[in-house]
Structures are given as structure tokens and as C-alpha cells.
Design an enzyme around this catalytic site. Structure first.
Site, short mmCIF file in Angstrom:
data_model
loop_
_atom_site.label_atom_id
_atom_site.label_comp_id
_atom_site.label_asym_id
_atom_site.label_seq_id
_atom_site.Cartn_x
_atom_site.Cartn_y
_atom_site.Cartn_z
N ILE A 20 5.89 -3.14 -7.45
CA ILE A 20 5.06 -1.96 -7.71
C ILE A 20 5.55 -0.82 -6.81
CG2 ILE A 20 2.71 -1.04 -7.75
CD1 ILE A 20 1.75 -4.01 -7.78
N ARG A 21 6.22 0.16 -7.42
CA ARG A 21 6.81 1.25 -6.60
C ARG A 21 7.48 0.67 -5.36
NH1 ARG A 21 5.81 6.20 -7.72
NH2 ARG A 21 5.60 6.97 -5.59
N CYS A 68 6.22 -5.28 0.59
CA CYS A 68 6.35 -3.94 0.01
C CYS A 68 6.19 -2.87 1.09
CB CYS A 68 5.37 -3.80 -1.14
SG CYS A 68 5.84 -2.52 -2.31
N HIS A 126 5.07 -8.60 -4.33
CA HIS A 126 3.68 -8.88 -3.92
C HIS A 126 3.21 -10.28 -4.28
CE1 HIS A 126 2.43 -4.67 -3.02
NE2 HIS A 126 3.37 -4.37 -3.90
N GLU A 154 0.96 -11.85 -3.02
CA GLU A 154 -0.50 -11.94 -2.83
C GLU A 154 -1.28 -11.66 -4.12
OE1 GLU A 154 1.42 -9.52 -1.87
OE2 GLU A 154 0.41 -7.57 -1.98
N ARG A 176 12.59 3.51 0.24
CA ARG A 176 11.28 3.57 -0.43
C ARG A 176 11.47 3.87 -1.92
NH1 ARG A 176 8.32 7.80 0.23
NH2 ARG A 176 6.37 6.73 -0.12
N GLY A 233 0.85 -1.18 0.00
CA GLY A 233 0.00 0.00 0.00
C GLY A 233 0.88 1.22 0.00
N GLU A 234 0.60 2.14 0.88
CA GLU A 234 1.42 3.34 1.01
C GLU A 234 1.86 3.44 2.47
OE1 GLU A 234 3.05 5.51 -0.90
OE2 GLU A 234 3.66 6.28 1.06
N SER A 235 3.14 3.18 2.68
CA SER A 235 3.62 3.03 4.05
C SER A 235 3.47 4.31 4.87
CB SER A 235 5.07 2.56 4.06
OG SER A 235 5.88 3.45 3.31
N1 GLN Z 1 5.78 2.95 -2.50
C1 GLN Z 1 5.00 2.42 -1.41
C2 GLN Z 1 5.51 2.93 -0.08
O1 GLN Z 1 6.51 3.56 -0.03
C3 GLN Z 1 4.99 0.91 -1.41
C4 GLN Z 1 4.29 0.41 -2.63
C5 GLN Z 1 3.63 -0.91 -2.45
O2 GLN Z 1 3.35 -1.35 -1.32
N2 GLN Z 1 3.29 -1.53 -3.56
O3 GLN Z 1 4.91 2.67 0.93
#
Ligand code: GLN
Length: 194
Positions: free
Chosen positions: A137-138, A79, A174, A176, A108, A47-49
Site C-alpha cells: 500500500i503506497r 512499510c 503489511h 499485519e 518512499r 502509516g505515513e512515515s
Molecule cells: N507511503 C507511506 C510513507 O511513505 C507508507 C505507506 C504505508 O505504510 N502503507 O510513509
């Protein structure tokens, strides 16, 4: 069977719950300290940490989560979840903190905007054959691994993307969402053994 949780503040927690249930686990979403208290292991999703960090403090979960890590509860971070578990975070934004516990330095969004997302086949010796099809993914990368942590997988260029330490497990990618359940089974085996 022990109940396992998936941190459900933000991110792709539903996918993790689906995989864990498909493996026969009793998996519940964890949003509150009372739910955390019921589980014997925890997945922290992608997600977005920075948002996950903020929400964990807002929901009164940050301290219980740190205590759970310290108590040796098995945890698996994917992630953003790996970022949450890292002792040291590079390129944090907005005063972002981590729970810590994992003897790692993680950066990150380490692959930059040129390569926001990519897929590759990854050798993961601890999982055996075949290589795991991994989706990034990012994604963060593990920039350095302290003496308490162990590398489980690296990209061809040497960058570390899967790690373990005692009951902690982390991947930059990921599993999942790619249908390979071996890391989730590995986590459930740790929970059963703990
Ligand atoms: N870029 C996100 C972060 O810094 C992580 C991306 C992800 O969980 N797919 O939290």
C-alpha cells in the site's frame, strides 16, 4: 514472556497489537519514553512515515528510539516503519528524517501512482512454504542493501521488499492485515533470543 511494544503515534498499530497478542505475546502500545523503556522489542507500523517522524520528535521519542536501535533492541518495521528504520531515505518530504540503524537506502512511494496498491505471492525462503500473500500500500522499496543487511525477499522484477540485519527486520508490505503471522512470529523469536 517479555513485553513487546508497537509504536502507536500513528498508523495501523492496532492491527499489529492484535496479531502479536494472538501469538501469545504481551503487546502494548508505545507512545511515550516510559512505555518504550518497558519493552524488549518494538514493531513500527505502517502509516505515513513523515507524520510518524514529526510526532516522534514532538513526543520526545526520537532520541530514545535511536538509542533503542543502537542498543540492539529487536525491531520490526512494516512499510512506513521500514522507512523509519532506514539509514538513507530517498524522496523524503518536508525535511523528514529517519531513525536509521538499518544499512539500507529506501525510496518512499516507490511504485508510483499507477500502482499505489497491489497484492502478490512472495517467496520468503527464511519462512519456508507456502509463499506469503503480501499486500503493498503506497509502499517503499529497498533501493540498495548495505553490507550489514541481508535480503529476505524480492519481487519477480528483483526489487527488494523484505530485509534483516542483526535484530532488525523490515518489510515493504503489511503482514499485519493479511492474516499470515509468520513474520510476527519470526520477530517474537528474535525478541526471545535477544
Ligand atoms: N507511503 C507511506 C510513507 O511513505 C507508507 C505507506 C504505508 O505504510 N502503507 O510513509
Amino acid at each position: 514472556t517479555p513485553t513487546v511494544g508497537v509504536l502507536a503515534l500513528q498508523g495501523d498499530f492496532r492491527e499489529h497489537i492484535g496479531v502479536l497478542r494472538s501469538l501469545g505475546a504481551d503487546a502494548i502500545p508505545v507512545k511515550r519514553p516510559e512505555e518504550l523503556a518497558r519493552v524488549s522489542g518494538l514493531v513500527i507500523p505502517g502509516g505515513e512515515s513523515s507524520v510518524m517522524d514529526k510526532l516522534s520528535r514532538l513526543f520526545g521519542l526520537a532520541e530514545p528510539l535511536k538509542a533503542a536501535v543502537a542498543s540492539g533492541m529487536p525491531m520490526y518495521g512494516t512499510c512506513a516503519g521500514l522507512i523509519m528504520l532506514a539509514d538513507t531515505l530517498l524522496d523524503a518530504i518536508n525535511g523528514q528524517q529517519t531513525l536509521g540503524g538499518f544499512d539500507l537506502v529506501v525510496r518512499r512511494n516507490a511504485f508510483g501512482s499507477q500502482l499505489d496498491s497491489f497484492e502478490t505471492d512472495l517467496d520468503v525462503p527464511v519462512l519456508g512454504e507456502p509463499p506469503m500473500h503480501a499486500m503493498f500500500i503506497r509502499a517503499p522499496v529497498v533501493e540498495s542493501v548495505g553490507p550489514r543487511a541481508t535480503v529476505l525477499a524480492s519481487l519477480d522484477d528483483g526489487r527488494v521488499v523484505a530485509v534483516k540485519q542483526d535484530n532488525l527486520l523490515g518489510t515493504s508490505f503489511h503482514p499485519e492485515i493479511t492474516g499470515d503471522t509468520r513474520f510476527h512470529q519470526y520477530f517474537l523469536d528474535r525478541v526471545a533470543a535477544a
